[in-house]
Scaffold this motif. Structure first.
Motif, mmCIF file in Angstrom:
data_model
loop_
_atom_site.group_PDB
_atom_site.id
_atom_site.type_symbol
_atom_site.label_atom_id
_atom_site.label_comp_id
_atom_site.label_asym_id
_atom_site.label_seq_id
_atom_site.Cartn_x
_atom_site.Cartn_y
_atom_site.Cartn_z
ATOM 1 N N SER A 7 -4.519 -8.027 5.881
ATOM 2 C CA SER A 7 -4.379 -6.552 5.168
ATOM 3 C C SER A 7 -5.418 -5.465 5.492
ATOM 4 C CB SER A 7 -4.452 -6.793 3.583
ATOM 5 O OG SER A 7 -4.630 -5.453 2.872
ATOM 6 N N HIS A 32 -0.372 -6.416 7.228
ATOM 7 C CA HIS A 32 -0.109 -6.236 6.109
ATOM 8 C C HIS A 32 -0.848 -4.832 5.600
ATOM 9 C CE1 HIS A 32 1.335 -7.465 2.128
ATOM 10 N NE2 HIS A 32 0.211 -7.065 1.527
ATOM 11 N N ASP A 34 -0.833 -2.316 2.446
ATOM 12 C CA ASP A 34 -0.602 -2.206 1.081
ATOM 13 C C ASP A 34 -0.708 -0.741 0.672
ATOM 14 O OD1 ASP A 34 -0.844 -4.925 0.027
ATOM 15 O OD2 ASP A 34 -3.027 -4.784 0.758
ATOM 16 N N HIS A 65 4.107 -3.429 2.227
ATOM 17 C CA HIS A 65 4.207 -4.042 0.805
ATOM 18 C C HIS A 65 3.932 -2.752 -0.167
ATOM 19 C CE1 HIS A 65 1.772 -6.476 -2.526
ATOM 20 N NE2 HIS A 65 2.825 -6.223 -3.007
ATOM 21 N N VAL A 138 -3.114 -12.114 -7.347
ATOM 22 C CA VAL A 138 -4.058 -11.428 -8.055
ATOM 23 C C VAL A 138 -2.991 -10.178 -8.834
ATOM 24 C CG1 VAL A 138 -6.056 -11.619 -6.577
ATOM 25 C CG2 VAL A 138 -4.872 -9.767 -6.191
ATOM 26 N N GLY A 144 -10.330 -7.987 -2.577
ATOM 27 C CA GLY A 144 -11.698 -8.344 -3.193
ATOM 28 C C GLY A 144 -11.586 -8.961 -4.432
ATOM 29 N N GLY A 175 -3.537 -12.216 -2.443
ATOM 30 C CA GLY A 175 -4.539 -12.042 -3.278
ATOM 31 C C GLY A 175 -5.415 -13.100 -3.221
ATOM 32 N N VAL A 194 -1.455 -13.599 3.562
ATOM 33 C CA VAL A 194 -2.119 -12.309 3.489
ATOM 34 C C VAL A 194 -3.600 -12.343 3.240
ATOM 35 C CG1 VAL A 194 -2.159 -9.896 2.409
ATOM 36 C CG2 VAL A 194 -0.159 -11.116 2.995
ATOM 37 N N ALA A 195 -4.712 -12.035 3.834
ATOM 38 C CA ALA A 195 -5.979 -11.755 3.360
ATOM 39 C C ALA A 195 -6.398 -10.229 3.808
ATOM 40 C CB ALA A 195 -6.637 -12.885 4.171
ATOM 41 N N SER A 197 -10.322 -8.866 2.340
ATOM 42 C CA SER A 197 -11.572 -9.077 2.419
ATOM 43 C C SER A 197 -12.199 -10.353 3.096
ATOM 44 C CB SER A 197 -12.162 -9.078 1.237
ATOM 45 O OG SER A 197 -11.546 -9.769 0.289
HETATM 46 C C1 DX5 Z 1 -3.506 -6.389 -3.681
HETATM 47 C C2 DX5 Z 1 -2.801 -6.343 -2.602
HETATM 48 C C3 DX5 Z 1 -3.588 -7.299 -1.314
HETATM 49 C C4 DX5 Z 1 -4.840 -7.080 -1.274
HETATM 50 C C5 DX5 Z 1 -5.674 -8.545 -0.936
HETATM 51 O O1 DX5 Z 1 -3.009 -5.526 -4.456
HETATM 52 O O2 DX5 Z 1 -1.712 -6.402 -2.374
HETATM 53 O O3 DX5 Z 1 -2.833 -7.319 -0.215
HETATM 54 O O4 DX5 Z 1 -5.435 -6.200 -0.134
HETATM 55 O O5 DX5 Z 1 -6.990 -8.411 -0.678
HETATM 56 P P1 DX5 Z 1 -7.943 -9.957 -0.625
HETATM 57 O O6 DX5 Z 1 -7.380 -10.716 0.318
HETATM 58 O O7 DX5 Z 1 -9.181 -9.105 -0.610
HETATM 59 O O8 DX5 Z 1 -7.637 -10.309 -2.010
#
Ligand code: DX5
Ligand code: ZN
Length: 215
Positions: A7, A32, A34, A65, A138, A144, A175, A194-195, A197
């Motif tokens: 991402s 990805h 966001d 996304h 998340v 992060g 997340g 997806v990653a 950070s």
């Molecule tokens: C969160 C986004 C994710 C985010 C993931 O709202 O949809 O794609 O950027 O970030 P990390 O991998 O750092 O949790």
């Protein structure tokens, strides 16, 4: 083999093209993107104009996304900008069927996503019609954050529903993904990780992506 979708939310936006080329060169299959509107989530990020500029520089698969209200008003713009896949949130729409059709008519693969507290029942009927199911691990809005392990049973159940369709439907997790939890999400059926950070804040993108793939 899983697909890794870095991402760009944690990339250096002043060098976005280089950042995308760097992860693509070391094993990232998708990028990805966001998209946040400050309404559906408390953050504002990337619009279709950025996707259009990225598309001019790379043929890589662009996974958009959409964490926005009224996605029906923006789907065509993201498709035209060069998105390959557009994922919308179940929580922001009333008629998933119509929106999935709109995405497909615009020439993209269609994904449906649910937040950590949203039940799989809200998308069970639509799963056979989509190309991707995204289970958020998340609360969407920021990179992060810490992975929420309580979503794992939902991930496993989504895999079992997908298996029953006998269709090629990706199962994505997004997340807090890192080298520690990559194995468990794969064991629960995820095939697109997806990653943000974990990859873009690491010193070595190749090592980070390889750790996610081999976990
Ligand atoms: C969160 C986004 C994710 C985010 C993931 O709202 O949809 O794609 O950027 O970030 P990390 O991998 O750092 O949790
Ligand atoms: Zn995302």
């Amino acid at each position: 083999m899983v697909i890794i979708a870095p991402s760009i939310l944690s990339a250096d936006f002043t060098r976005l093209g280089e950042e995308i080329n760097a992860v693509a060169a070391v094993g990232a299959e998708w990028i990805h993107i966001d998209v946040m509107d400050g309404h559906f989530v408390p953050n504002i990020t990337i619009g279709a104009v950025v996707v259009e500029n990225i598309r001019k520089k790379t043929p890589i698969f662009l996974d958009c996304h959409l964490m926005i209200e009224n996605p029906q008003d923006y789907i065509n713009a993201f498709a035209k900008a060069g998105a390959n896949l557009i994922t919308i949130h179940r929580e922001s729409i009333t008629d998933p069927q119509a929106l999935i059709q709109q995405i497909k008519h615009a020439g993209c693969l269609a994904g449906i996503s649910i937040n950590p507290e949203t039940s799989l029942e809200t998308i069970r009927d639509i799963i056979p019609e989509v190309d991707l199911v995204l289970i958020m691990s998340v609360h969407p809005g920021f990179s992060g954050q810490t992975f929420i392990p309580e979503v794992l049973p939902k991930l496993k159940e989504a895999r079992s529903i997908i298996q029953q369709t006998h269709k090629r439907i990706y199962l994505q997790i997004d997340g807090g993904i890192n080298a520690q939890n990559a194995a468990v999400v794969k064991q629960h059926g995820a095939d697109v990780l997806v990653a943000a950070s974990f990859i873009f804040h690491s010193k070595d993108y190749k090592a980070a992506i390889t750790q996610l793939k081999k976990a």
